[in-house]
Design a protein around this motif. Structure first.
Motif, PDB file in Angstrom:
ATOM      1  N   UNK A 127     -39.695 -20.056   8.960  1.00 18.33           N
ATOM      2  CA  UNK A 127     -40.938 -20.543   8.363  1.00 18.33           C
ATOM      3  C   UNK A 127     -41.779 -21.262   9.410  1.00 18.33           C
ATOM      4  N   UNK A 128     -41.155 -22.125  10.190  1.00 22.18           N
ATOM      5  CA  UNK A 128     -41.899 -22.865  11.217  1.00 22.18           C
ATOM      6  C   UNK A 128     -42.505 -21.930  12.260  1.00 22.18           C
ATOM      7  N   UNK A 129     -41.763 -20.905  12.671  1.00 19.74           N
ATOM      8  CA  UNK A 129     -42.286 -19.943  13.651  1.00 19.74           C
ATOM      9  C   UNK A 129     -43.439 -19.133  13.052  1.00 19.74           C
ATOM     10  N   UNK A 130     -43.303 -18.718  11.820  1.00 19.81           N
ATOM     11  CA  UNK A 130     -44.380 -17.978  11.151  1.00 19.81           C
ATOM     12  C   UNK A 130     -45.614 -18.854  10.963  1.00 19.81           C
ATOM     13  N   UNK A 131     -45.404 -20.115  10.676  1.00 19.47           N
ATOM     14  CA  UNK A 131     -46.532 -21.048  10.548  1.00 19.47           C
ATOM     15  C   UNK A 131     -47.215 -21.230  11.901  1.00 19.47           C
ATOM     16  N   UNK A 132     -46.411 -21.383  12.939  1.00 17.35           N
ATOM     17  CA  UNK A 132     -46.959 -21.564  14.289  1.00 17.35           C
ATOM     18  C   UNK A 132     -47.796 -20.358  14.715  1.00 17.35           C
ATOM     19  N   UNK A 133     -47.312 -19.159  14.395  1.00 15.53           N
ATOM     20  CA  UNK A 133     -47.999 -17.925  14.768  1.00 15.53           C
ATOM     21  C   UNK A 133     -49.065 -17.505  13.754  1.00 15.53           C
ATOM     22  N   UNK A 181     -49.323 -22.897   3.502  1.00 14.16           N
ATOM     23  CA  UNK A 181     -48.868 -23.605   2.297  1.00 14.16           C
ATOM     24  C   UNK A 181     -47.938 -22.740   1.448  1.00 14.16           C
ATOM     25  N   UNK A 182     -48.162 -21.437   1.437  1.00 15.36           N
ATOM     26  CA  UNK A 182     -47.279 -20.545   0.669  1.00 15.36           C
ATOM     27  C   UNK A 182     -45.869 -20.601   1.233  1.00 15.36           C
ATOM     28  N   UNK A 183     -45.729 -20.470   2.549  1.00 19.06           N
ATOM     29  CA  UNK A 183     -44.399 -20.489   3.170  1.00 19.06           C
ATOM     30  C   UNK A 183     -43.728 -21.846   3.001  1.00 19.06           C
ATOM     31  N   UNK A 184     -44.493 -22.912   3.167  1.00 21.18           N
ATOM     32  CA  UNK A 184     -43.952 -24.271   3.008  1.00 21.18           C
ATOM     33  C   UNK A 184     -43.458 -24.476   1.578  1.00 21.18           C
ATOM     34  N   UNK A 185     -44.279 -24.110   0.589  1.00 16.93           N
ATOM     35  CA  UNK A 185     -43.901 -24.270  -0.815  1.00 16.93           C
ATOM     36  C   UNK A 185     -42.721 -23.368  -1.182  1.00 16.93           C
ATOM     37  N   UNK A 239     -44.420 -13.003  -5.138  1.00 17.89           N
ATOM     38  CA  UNK A 239     -44.756 -14.374  -5.540  1.00 17.89           C
ATOM     39  C   UNK A 239     -45.089 -15.259  -4.347  1.00 17.89           C
ATOM     40  N   UNK A 240     -44.390 -15.064  -3.236  1.00 21.92           N
ATOM     41  CA  UNK A 240     -44.491 -15.964  -2.097  1.00 21.92           C
ATOM     42  C   UNK A 240     -44.982 -15.224  -0.858  1.00 21.92           C
ATOM     43  N   UNK A 241     -44.360 -15.516   0.254  1.00 21.34           N
ATOM     44  CA  UNK A 241     -44.741 -14.927   1.542  1.00 21.34           C
ATOM     45  C   UNK A 241     -44.303 -13.468   1.628  1.00 21.34           C
ATOM     46  N   UNK A 242     -45.068 -12.691   2.377  1.00 21.30           N
ATOM     47  CA  UNK A 242     -44.723 -11.290   2.624  1.00 21.30           C
ATOM     48  C   UNK A 242     -43.581 -11.151   3.630  1.00 21.30           C
ATOM     49  N   UNK A 243     -43.176 -12.246   4.240  1.00 19.70           N
ATOM     50  CA  UNK A 243     -42.131 -12.219   5.269  1.00 19.70           C
ATOM     51  C   UNK A 243     -40.755 -12.060   4.623  1.00 19.70           C
ATOM     52  N   UNK A 244     -40.173 -10.880   4.777  1.00 18.51           N
ATOM     53  CA  UNK A 244     -38.888 -10.599   4.133  1.00 18.51           C
ATOM     54  C   UNK A 244     -37.745 -11.433   4.698  1.00 18.51           C
ATOM     55  N   UNK A 245     -37.858 -11.868   5.947  1.00 18.70           N
ATOM     56  CA  UNK A 245     -36.800 -12.695   6.526  1.00 18.70           C
ATOM     57  C   UNK A 245     -36.716 -14.072   5.857  1.00 18.70           C
ATOM     58  N   UNK A 246     -37.797 -14.503   5.252  1.00 19.41           N
ATOM     59  CA  UNK A 246     -37.785 -15.790   4.557  1.00 19.41           C
ATOM     60  C   UNK A 246     -37.067 -15.669   3.213  1.00 19.41           C
ATOM     61  N   UNK A 247     -37.344 -14.610   2.485  1.00 16.72           N
ATOM     62  CA  UNK A 247     -36.804 -14.501   1.120  1.00 16.72           C
ATOM     63  C   UNK A 247     -35.421 -13.860   1.037  1.00 16.72           C
ATOM     64  N   UNK A 248     -35.048 -12.995   1.970  1.00 16.90           N
ATOM     65  CA  UNK A 248     -33.770 -12.289   1.841  1.00 16.90           C
ATOM     66  C   UNK A 248     -32.557 -13.220   1.797  1.00 16.90           C
ATOM     67  N   UNK A 249     -32.418 -14.200   2.691  1.00  9.69           N
ATOM     68  CA  UNK A 249     -31.240 -15.073   2.598  1.00  9.69           C
ATOM     69  C   UNK A 249     -31.136 -15.784   1.246  1.00  9.69           C
ATOM     70  N   UNK A 250     -32.269 -16.220   0.724  1.00 15.48           N
ATOM     71  CA  UNK A 250     -32.277 -16.880  -0.586  1.00 15.48           C
ATOM     72  C   UNK A 250     -31.809 -15.922  -1.680  1.00 15.48           C
ATOM     73  N   UNK A 251     -32.338 -14.714  -1.682  1.00 18.14           N
ATOM     74  CA  UNK A 251     -31.993 -13.735  -2.711  1.00 18.14           C
ATOM     75  C   UNK A 251     -30.516 -13.343  -2.614  1.00 18.14           C
ATOM     76  N   UNK A 252     -30.021 -13.141  -1.400  1.00 13.61           N
ATOM     77  CA  UNK A 252     -28.597 -12.833  -1.237  1.00 13.61           C
ATOM     78  C   UNK A 252     -27.739 -13.967  -1.797  1.00 13.61           C
TER      79      UNK A 252
END
Length: 127
Positions: free
Chosen positions: A20-26, A32-36, A79-92
């Motif tokens: 999330x921090x790297x995606x925010x930086x870039x 706010x979507x990624x942070x939330x 619902x959230x960010x399009x970044x699959x690396x953010x949501x996949x660990x949570x979903x697993x």
């Protein structure tokens, strides 16, 4: 096997927070979507310790558990960010699925099973 195989990300980031921090930086997605999204996962009890996954390919066994995981993953992306690396660990974690990690890296030379093809180049036959 639980039905999912994937590769570990061949990068230095090992947590959703770092991603999330790297995606925010870039400025890859809305800050706010990624942070939330991350805060929502933590509030739900997600422990950000299972790592990240490279989803350039996935091999899945078509079971009800995997189909439900895929639907939940898509819901998270919508619902959230399009970044699959953010949501996949949570979903697993939510679906109680532990993926099999294929050894090696898919994005570096030296792996005889994978070739990296740039998204912005015309498709060419690689076999």
């Amino acid at each position: 096997m639980t039905g999912v195989q994937t590769c570990a990300l061949p990068i230095s980031r090992t947590s959703v927070f770092q991603e999330v921090e790297e995606c925010r930086r870039l400025r890859i997605d809305v800050d706010t979507i990624m942070k939330n999204q991350y805060e929502s996962y933590i509030k739900d009890g997600f422990l950000d310790t299972i790592g990240l996954y490279d989803t350039c390919f996935m091999i899945r066994k078509n079971t009800n558990k995997i189909v439900n995981m895929q639907k939940m993953w898509w819901d998270q992306i919508c619902q959230w960010s399009k970044r699959d690396q953010i949501s996949l660990p949570y979903v697993l974690w939510k679906c109680n699925i532990e993926p099999f990690i294929v050894p090696g890296h898919t994005r570096f030379k030296g792996n005889s099973y994978f070739r990296m093809i740039s998204h912005n180049k015309k498709f060419r036959k690689i076999m």
